[in-house]
Design an enzyme around this catalytic site. Structure first.
Site, PDB file in Angstrom:
ATOM      1  N   ASP A   1      -6.962   4.578  -4.489  1.00 22.77           N
ATOM      2  CA  ASP A   1      -7.644   3.999  -3.212  1.00 22.77           C
ATOM      3  C   ASP A   1      -8.593   4.848  -3.025  1.00 22.77           C
ATOM      4  OD1 ASP A   1      -7.972   1.959  -1.015  1.00 22.77           O
ATOM      5  OD2 ASP A   1      -7.274   3.653   0.085  1.00 22.77           O
TER       6      ASP A   1
ATOM      7  N   LYS B   1       1.038  -0.937  -0.207  1.00 19.51           N
ATOM      8  CA  LYS B   1       0.046  -0.060   0.124  1.00 19.51           C
ATOM      9  C   LYS B   1       0.469   1.041   0.189  1.00 19.51           C
ATOM     10  CE  LYS B   1      -4.278   0.879   0.037  1.00 19.51           C
ATOM     11  NZ  LYS B   1      -5.992  -0.130  -0.133  1.00 19.51           N
TER      12      LYS B   1
ATOM     13  N   GLY C   1     -18.235   7.478  -3.001  1.00 19.81           N
ATOM     14  CA  GLY C   1     -16.772   7.667  -4.132  1.00 19.81           C
ATOM     15  C   GLY C   1     -16.877   6.107  -5.095  1.00 19.81           C
TER      16      GLY C   1
END
Ligand code: NDP
Ligand code: 2IT
Length: 445
Positions: free
Chosen positions: A164, A124, A237
């Site tokens: 993300d 990540k 989102g």
């Protein structure tokens, strides 16, 4: 395995990283039996090794705004574990980004990617950069400055980032463009790419679609389905959007969306042109959902509140970590919630999760229920390697089959004596075994 000792040692080694410790504790609590029953894990000291990221990269990102002012942000990539494949995981741009937060996400990603059945390790990355209110040119300059450092550490067989929170198709485009300029290769180093330059159909929708497929599989175990269900969704989102579309397609009625300002309740259901309006709302680069009620007066706005007080059959938390606490869980249970499926990563606090398990709610933890996004990233990589584009139906069918397989793995390892499926345990054990066994196979390196 002495859980208390391991956790107290981890607390000392990772001060100020509560989300990372929260994620690790949840996993260790559920795999403890597997580790005790299989001495090979202890012999290889797998627990201590699996909670330590392979590598943490931090770097300075300097960029210039439209008024000529110079800004500095911090960039990160946490390459957590590549035992089963190259590092893979999204990039988050949000002011709340910290190293501890990204370590939690990288750790979760390792188990999630293992569950997908595809060969992907866990990673990540991100930055504390806040995209809100920035012009398109500022976003582009920031993405380029971020990539001017990150490009050294990634590659199509090494580490493959994606989107993300705060990173969608536009940002992936700007980062990929800079990577291509610096490295000179047009390759599959990113997923979530634009359709015309290597992206996969269905990738934008995939996390939400997968989340609803997973919820549907959970409901099936009780002879139920999404059809006719009242659904509460949080966030507005990418993941919320995909979840809303698929929930509608399966005949459910979605009645909420939310932002940091509060939530919108639309008893008529959020579907059709209202879903298109959601995209407009997101593109407006604001952090508020209230304008939805100006556009659709049948809806009501509840300022500073969260959607979990609304009566619903299915709850889909799709915004951010720890957005659903014990009180919210209690409200949902009191209102007879049947199924909670996490579109976001770790949106439920440990206390909320415990309550759902105690009340035998069908509870899908993010690392299983939102794995459809990264799974479709894996399918994008396969298409890139084959130099082919698959039709939307083909990608969606593969995504559906992967979500069903993940569900089966959770049932296999999570079914309790009374028949209740503890999906948290099932996902953690299934994800763990594959990574841990690969680490043992590859020796101490
Ligand atoms: P987006 O940036 O597209 O959307 C996040 C949304 O949640 C925004 O609307 C954001 O508003 C809102 N939000 C943030 N904080 C809160 C809050 N406290 N209360 C209510 N709403 C809030 O991100 P994604 O949809 O991509 O990601 C959402 C979640 O899903 C994250 O946990 C992410 O890690 C996870 N996820 C994403 C995947 C993907 O493929 N994109 C895959 C798997 C999981 P604002 O921007 O104003 O803060
Ligand atoms: O949390 C996640 O799984 C993602 N943000 C998607 C990662 C990816 O590589 O597609």
């Amino acid at each position: 395995m002495n859980l208390e000792l391991i956790m107290s040692d981890l607390e000392k080694r990772n001060p100020g990283q509560p989300e990372f410790l929260q994620a690790v504790k949840e996993v260790l609590e559920t795999i403890i039996d597997v580790v005790s029953e299989n001495p090979k894990y202890d012999a290889a000291n797998i627990i201590e090794r699996i909670v330590e990221p392979d590598r943490v990269i931090t770097f300075k990102v300097q960029w210039i705004d439209d008024k000529g002012r110079v800004h500095v942000n911090r960039g990160y990539r946490v390459q957590f574990n590549n035992a089963i494949g190259p590092y893979k995981g999204g990039i988050r741009f949000h002011p709340s980004v910290t190293l501890g937060g990204l370590k939690f996400l990288g750790f979760e990603q390792t188990f999630k990617n293992s569950l997908t059945t595809l060969p992907m390790g866990g990673a990540k990355g991100g930055s504390d950069f806040d995209p809100k209110g920035k012009s398109n040119a500022e976003i582009m300059r920031f993405c380029q400055a971020f990539m001017a450092e990150l490009y050294k550490y990634i590659g199509p067989d090494k580490d493959i980032p994606a989107g993300d929170i705060g990173v969608g198709g536009r940002e992936v485009g700007y980062m990929f463009g800079m990577y291509k300029k610096l490295v000179g290769d047009h390759n599959g180093v990113f997923t979530g790419k634009g359709r015309n330059w290597g992206g996969s159909l269905i990738r934008p929708e995939a996390t939400g679609f997968g989340n609803v497929f997973f919820a549907e599989e959970m409901l099936k175990t009780r002879g139920e389905s999404m059809k006719g269900k009242i659904v509460a969704v949080s966030g507005f989102g990418n993941v919320s959007w995909g979840s809303i579309i698929k929930a509608n397609q399966l005949g459910a009625r979605v009645v909420t969306i939310s932002g940091p300002d509060g939530y919108v309740y639309d008893p008529d259901g959020i579907s059709g042109d209202k879903v298109d309006y959601l995209l407009e709302l997101r593109a407006s680069n604001q952090d508020i959902v209230k304008p939805y009620t100006f556009e659709y007066p049948s809806a009501q706005f509840f300022e500073g509140k969260r959607p979990w007080e609304v009566k619903c059959d299915v709850a889909l938390p799709c915004a951010i970590q720890n957005e659903l606490n014990l009180q919210d869980a209690q409200n949902l249970v009191n209102n007879g919630v049947m199924c909670v499926s996490e579109g976001a990563n770790m949106p439920c606090t440990p206390e909320a999760m415990e309550l759902f398990l105690e009340h035998k709610v069908l509870y899908g933890p993010g690392k299983a229920s939102n794995a459809g996004g990264v799974a479709t990233s894996g399918l994008e990589q396969t298409q890139n390697a084959q130099k082919l584009n698959w039709a939307a139906e083909e990608v969606e069918a593969k995504l559906h089959s992967i979500m069903c397989n993940i569900h089966e793995a959770c049932v296999k390892y999570g079914r309790e004596e009374d028949g209740y499926v503890n999906y948290v345990k099932g996902a953690n054990v299934a994800g763990f075994i594959k990574v841990a066994d690969a680490m043992i196979d590859q020796g101490v390196i």
